[in-house]
Design a protein around this motif. Structure first.
Motif, PDB file in Angstrom:
ATOM      1  N   SER A  56      -9.201 -18.088  22.083  1.00 24.66           N
ATOM      2  CA  SER A  56      -8.324 -19.231  22.322  1.00 24.66           C
ATOM      3  C   SER A  56      -9.119 -20.539  22.365  1.00 24.66           C
ATOM      4  O   SER A  56      -8.606 -21.603  22.018  1.00 24.66           O
ATOM      5  CB  SER A  56      -7.486 -18.992  23.575  1.00 24.66           C
ATOM      6  OG  SER A  56      -7.941 -19.755  24.639  1.00 24.66           O
ATOM      7  N   ASP A  57     -10.409 -20.454  22.776  1.00 20.22           N
ATOM      8  CA  ASP A  57     -11.257 -21.652  22.706  1.00 20.22           C
ATOM      9  C   ASP A  57     -11.397 -22.071  21.249  1.00 20.22           C
ATOM     10  O   ASP A  57     -11.367 -23.264  20.922  1.00 20.22           O
ATOM     11  CB  ASP A  57     -12.659 -21.375  23.264  1.00 20.22           C
ATOM     12  CG  ASP A  57     -12.643 -21.086  24.763  1.00 20.22           C
ATOM     13  OD1 ASP A  57     -13.655 -20.552  25.261  1.00 20.22           O
ATOM     14  OD2 ASP A  57     -11.633 -21.386  25.418  1.00 20.22           O
ATOM     15  N   GLN A  65      -8.130 -25.072  29.095  1.00 17.11           N
ATOM     16  CA  GLN A  65      -6.913 -25.098  29.906  1.00 17.11           C
ATOM     17  C   GLN A  65      -7.252 -24.955  31.387  1.00 17.11           C
ATOM     18  O   GLN A  65      -6.739 -25.659  32.224  1.00 17.11           O
ATOM     19  CB  GLN A  65      -5.977 -23.963  29.475  1.00 17.11           C
ATOM     20  CG  GLN A  65      -4.571 -24.096  30.025  1.00 17.11           C
ATOM     21  CD  GLN A  65      -3.895 -25.372  29.573  1.00 17.11           C
ATOM     22  OE1 GLN A  65      -3.913 -25.715  28.398  1.00 17.11           O
ATOM     23  NE2 GLN A  65      -3.324 -26.107  30.508  1.00 17.11           N
ATOM     24  N   LYS A  97      -9.299 -21.490  18.836  1.00 18.46           N
ATOM     25  CA  LYS A  97      -8.008 -22.042  18.374  1.00 18.46           C
ATOM     26  C   LYS A  97      -7.887 -23.505  18.791  1.00 18.46           C
ATOM     27  O   LYS A  97      -7.505 -24.367  18.002  1.00 18.46           O
ATOM     28  CB  LYS A  97      -6.844 -21.244  18.972  1.00 18.46           C
ATOM     29  CG  LYS A  97      -6.577 -19.897  18.325  1.00 18.46           C
ATOM     30  CD  LYS A  97      -5.138 -19.417  18.604  1.00 18.46           C
ATOM     31  CE  LYS A  97      -4.826 -18.133  17.848  1.00 18.46           C
ATOM     32  NZ  LYS A  97      -5.368 -16.919  18.516  1.00 18.46           N
ATOM     33  N   LYS A  98      -8.221 -23.766  20.053  1.00 15.47           N
ATOM     34  CA  LYS A  98      -8.124 -25.149  20.540  1.00 15.47           C
ATOM     35  C   LYS A  98      -9.081 -26.066  19.795  1.00 15.47           C
ATOM     36  O   LYS A  98      -8.759 -27.226  19.522  1.00 15.47           O
ATOM     37  CB  LYS A  98      -8.435 -25.197  22.040  1.00 15.47           C
ATOM     38  CG  LYS A  98      -7.324 -24.691  22.919  1.00 15.47           C
ATOM     39  CD  LYS A  98      -7.782 -24.636  24.365  1.00 15.47           C
ATOM     40  CE  LYS A  98      -7.261 -23.394  25.055  1.00 15.47           C
ATOM     41  NZ  LYS A  98      -8.227 -22.800  25.986  1.00 15.47           N
ATOM     42  N   PHE A 149     -15.647 -26.473  23.382  1.00 16.49           N
ATOM     43  CA  PHE A 149     -14.545 -25.968  24.174  1.00 16.49           C
ATOM     44  C   PHE A 149     -14.937 -24.753  24.978  1.00 16.49           C
ATOM     45  O   PHE A 149     -15.593 -23.860  24.492  1.00 16.49           O
ATOM     46  CB  PHE A 149     -13.389 -25.561  23.250  1.00 16.49           C
ATOM     47  CG  PHE A 149     -12.539 -26.719  22.906  1.00 16.49           C
ATOM     48  CD1 PHE A 149     -12.886 -27.538  21.845  1.00 16.49           C
ATOM     49  CD2 PHE A 149     -11.443 -27.042  23.674  1.00 16.49           C
ATOM     50  CE1 PHE A 149     -12.118 -28.643  21.547  1.00 16.49           C
ATOM     51  CE2 PHE A 149     -10.673 -28.145  23.368  1.00 16.49           C
ATOM     52  CZ  PHE A 149     -11.002 -28.940  22.301  1.00 16.49           C
TER      53      PHE A 149
END
Lengths: 340, 356
Positions: A261-262, A331, A264-265, A327
């Motif tokens: 997810s890092d 979140q 993706k961000k 990143f």
């Protein structure tokens, strides 16, 4: 007025989570120098297994992980190590392999994808017949992901090829795997497969994995035994170290799964920035984004960085026209800040 | 069958207390390399103040504390350091000042009280006129308390004299103060007074002070700035290090006051051992006890150590006839009594073999 801080300077800024703090408070500990600390022993055993190597050693930092690895492979005076001209060991570790370890570095050009050309590596290996005037090449170092190229992944195939080359010339292969898990996740290749050709790997737990402190070196039993001794000599022999190993164990469980997810961000950010006139973003493979400020924009990177800082966004200018951000669990970073 | 373990091998075995664990869990932290960690900043500020120096630096171990200090004072190639032939830096730090730092050691005999004769130190200083063949002396190192001599205290007066000598020859003075608080407590001299003459001091927090990890180097602002950079180079730059600095802050508050009672227990143990036929105990000044096994006893130190281990008492044999015992705050008075009775058993074995 800043209402929130978004720290994109590095993935080293990750703070310990509640679960890590609880683990630190209840960790079973003992004197890891006089005997062994049971919690760090668990961590080292676990990491050796994950990385597919015989043994592991916990160290306070990635710098020490690399320093110990290079010095242990190159323990005979007069050694030379081949490494990328834009790699972390060469650029950002205070030249310690030489100033502290007496090892001579020979750099080979890093391509924009983090690799070095195989024929250039081979050309850099010293011919033993010239030993009267040459140092002795003992080691090749790779870096995966390669940070300065933009967090680029080195494939298992390329790594294996370098490993073959090393074997052919009786050299060792060390991988600075500070962000090896990012590479593994991005490539979809199990981490032990990725580093199979390496004699040693240094893996950071304090970056994307999110632990407060530490790195792990993995390698053969005999290599780690020597590394342990050198760690003591450098001053890295910590006593009841289980208090920080406990946090690292939690981090390993909690955060490897969040790396995707890092990435993706990072891609989301990169896409957004690319649409802005005057900015050009390098291709993104993992959690690091490099932004080039095009000439027509007439603002320096330093100025942009300052402007962002006033709004609570922290990034790094790496040159007058280039800044980067990395990143990690962005979140949760935002959430933590909001809770403060 | 062992019902309790009494670990007297070293004061490094101290485990973190509940208060330390709570502090670690709630510590405010940040990246101490990219910026600064607020908790370790508090610890460093506090320690600089306590030691009477301008600045301080947290390091993972006493070995790194000494290594950084020696290498920072001796940052020019071709340097030599004068230190005791029986000091920790020379004997137990893997020769790192040379193998890692390229500094040449010149040893001077340590007396049984931990000092080195001033005239012998002076004689060891290289004459600059011989520089074509000599290294350049840059540093003198003292160790207080001096471990291998039995935890002996160096007085403020002696330290000042060595400091004078250093100044006279334009040298720096570093004190390996791993157990400097023990010395301060035993002598009744404030710790900053004790180290006033020193340019730098390395202080262990993980020994008698009881923290799980770490040491502190203190010195001038410029010295510490260089030390910080060398710490990074050696690999001691830790990120959210406040998690362990928090424990050290608690340790400083909780345990300095307990050192005096460690010294009392050491003396109690020493007196009890001295009464046993066949054992002779060196004079005790702080928390370290050395026991000599007299010839008539006919048991080796190794055998006694093993015998004690079966009863849960852990000590260190340092030679075939010598045992070292170290007291710390997690050893109770009843532990001391238990240790004495175990020693009695172990020694009786030899006495009966000897027909006594």
């Amino acid at each position: 007025m800043v209402t929130r801080t978004v720290d994109l300077r590095s993935d080293t800024v990750t703070k310990p989570t509640e679960a890590m703090r609880a683990a630190m408070a209840t960790a079973e500990v003992d004197d890891d120098v006089l005997g062994y600390d049971p919690t760090v022993f668990r961590l080292e055993t676990e990491m050796a297994k994950i990385m597919g190597k015989e043994a592991a050693l916990f160290v306070p930092s990635g710098t020490m992980g690399n320093l110990i690895s290079v010095l242990t492979h190159c323990d005979v005076r007069g050694s030379e190590v081949i490494l990328g001209d834009n790699c972390h060991i060469f650029i950002y570790e205070n030249g310690g392999i030489s100033t502290i370890g007496g090892v001579h570095p020979r750099t080979v050009k890093n391509n924009s994808d983090g690799t070095m050309d195989l024929d250039l590596i081979e050309a850099a290996i010293r011919d033993p017949r010239g030993e009267i005037v040459y140092p002795t090449t003992r080691l090749i170092c790779l870096e995966n992901t390669h940070a300065n190229s933009g967090g680029k992944c080195l494939s298992a195939e390329y790594t294996d090829q370098v490993g073959e080359l090393a074997k052919k010339h009786d050299l060792k292969l060390h991988i600075d795997g500070a962000r090896i898990f990012n590479s593994s996740v991005a490539l979809g290749v199990p981490v032990d497969r990725l580093v199979r050709a390496a004699d040693s790997v240094s893996v950071c737990l304090s970056k994307g994995i999110g632990a407060p402190i530490g790195s792990i070196i993995v390698g053969s039993k005999s290599f780690i035994a020597k590394a342990r001794r050198l760690r003591k000599t450098l001053g890295g022999g910590m006593r009841q170290v289980g208090v920080i190993a406990a946090a690292a164990l939690v981090a390993l469980q909690e955060n490897v799964g969040k790396l995707e997810s890092d990435h993706k961000k990072a891609r989301l950010l990169a896409d957004g920035l690319n649409e802005m006139k005057g900015l050009r973003v390098d291709p993104v493979e993992t959690n690091i984004v490099y932004v080039e400020i095009e000439e027509g924009l007439h603002i320096s990177a330093g100025k942009i960085v300052k402007n962002l800082e006033e709004r609570g966004i922290l990034v790094m200018d790496v040159s007058p026209s280039r800044f980067n951000s990395s990143f990690n669990n962005i979140q949760s970073v935002i959430n933590n800040r909001n809770n403060c």
